[in-house]
Design an enzyme around this catalytic site. Structure first.
Site, PDB file in Angstrom:
ATOM      1  N   ASP A 187      -6.705  12.750  -4.197  1.00  0.00           N
ATOM      2  CA  ASP A 187      -6.390  11.422  -4.732  1.00  0.00           C
ATOM      3  C   ASP A 187      -5.744  10.582  -3.630  1.00  0.00           C
ATOM      4  OD1 ASP A 187      -5.520   9.146  -6.010  1.00  0.00           O
ATOM      5  OD2 ASP A 187      -4.720  10.185  -7.758  1.00  0.00           O
ATOM      6  N   HIS A 192       0.229   5.627  -3.515  1.00  0.00           N
ATOM      7  CA  HIS A 192       1.092   6.794  -3.349  1.00  0.00           C
ATOM      8  C   HIS A 192       1.467   7.057  -1.891  1.00  0.00           C
ATOM      9  CE1 HIS A 192       0.105   7.507  -7.513  1.00  0.00           C
ATOM     10  NE2 HIS A 192      -1.177   7.533  -7.217  1.00  0.00           N
ATOM     11  N   ILE A 207       4.857   5.613  -5.299  1.00  0.00           N
ATOM     12  CA  ILE A 207       5.203   6.466  -6.438  1.00  0.00           C
ATOM     13  C   ILE A 207       4.451   7.788  -6.356  1.00  0.00           C
ATOM     14  CG2 ILE A 207       5.711   4.486  -7.913  1.00  0.00           C
ATOM     15  CD1 ILE A 207       2.996   4.940  -9.289  1.00  0.00           C
ATOM     16  N   GLY A 210       0.804  10.778 -11.105  1.00  0.00           N
ATOM     17  CA  GLY A 210       1.107  11.329 -12.422  1.00  0.00           C
ATOM     18  C   GLY A 210       0.693  12.782 -12.536  1.00  0.00           C
TER      19      GLY A 210
END
Length: 283
Positions: A187, A192, A207, A210
């Protein structure tokens, strides 16, 4: 959103051979090996005794960012990854050749001002004997695509957690470079990694993925409730409610319920719930 295109989107089977390096990289990305002297963590990051963290099923045989395809006409910047679940028919092996079979199973239109929910299933098949290993369910909230119609079946919504003191609490510290490691599992969303992209999205720094938070929870729960035996995990579900920033501490609050477990996770530093309505079933 082009409802007909979404309904008829076909996914060719995805074949993948994953090895010890892939399994160890995933484990490092969700925090295994943080204490290299911890005998409970070593098997996940050392090929001699290799075990697999079951949430690796989320990243193997992945169809990629398929919702960004222009033909689907989805308002991609407004998508939220809402929920993740996995149900195992048999344990996931530390190394294997597998096949992923993917499909959209349902669309729930909430209305023009409320968006739509897409329910997606990935079935992971053992290439050696054709047996089903697990079903991985993902829910996407399409905030900018309501009013286009519903189709198919929805997934059940777990009940809210009990309003009482948890039966157990586990704290897991993340590290500032956690997202930079985890993204190597496939990902590469710059949200990120790139501070400028994160700032444009309204965050003061990148961040955590998830699914990284989900994997961190999976690893902690396997160690705490499955006697560190990942083969005992049957089901793990969680709803993503808020992001985690790398370096924060994730506090898992566990509730025993009908011989199974419910859980939520909150960031200790901000006291905000980041995973909610969690379900854990074990053998």
């Amino acid at each position: 959103m082009n409802l007909e295109a979404l309904i008829h989107r076909k996914f060719p089977a995805i074949s993948q051979q994953y090895d010890a390096k892939d399994t160890i990289l995933y484990a490092l990305g969700v925090g295994a090996g943080a204490d290299p002297l911890d005998a409970a963590q070593l098997p996940y990051v050392y090929e001699k005794y290799l075990r697999i963290i079951p949430s690796q099923s989320s990243v193997i045989a992945s169809p990629g960012t398929w919702l960004s395809e222009p033909v689907l006409e989805v308002n991609y910047p407004k998508i939220l990854y809402g929920e993740q679940g996995m149900i195992f028919e048999r344990p996931l092996k530390p190394t294997a050749k597998i096949r992923g079979e993917c499909e959209v199973i349902g669309i729930d239109d909430k209305g023009p001002e409320k968006g739509a929910v897409v329910f997606f299933e990935k079935r992971i098949i053992d290439d050696a004997d054709g047996g089903l290993i697990c079903r991985v369910h993902s829910t996407y909230f399409l905030r900018g695509d309501g009013g286009c119609g519903s189709w198919g079946r929805t997934l059940p919504v777990p009940s809210a957690l009990p309003e009482r003191v948890p039966d157990n609490v586990i704290e897991v510290a993340t590290i500032p470079r956690q997202a930079l490691i985890y993204r190597l599992n496939g990902d590469y969303n710059p949200l990120h990694a790139d501070p400028a992209v994160a700032a444009a999205a309204g965050f003061d720094r990148p961040i955590l993925h998830g699914l990284c938070s989900y994997g961190i929870a999976c690893f902690a729960l396997v160690r705490e409730l499955c006697e560190n035996d990942p083969d005992r995990l049957i089901e793990l579900y969680a709803r993503f409610s808020k992001p985690v920033f790398p370096g924060e501490t994730i506090r898992l609050e566990l509730f025993e319920e009908d011989k199974n477990w419910r859980f939520r996770a909150r960031v200790a530093e901000r006291n905000e719930i980041v995973l909610d309505r969690g379900i854990l079933r074990i053998r």
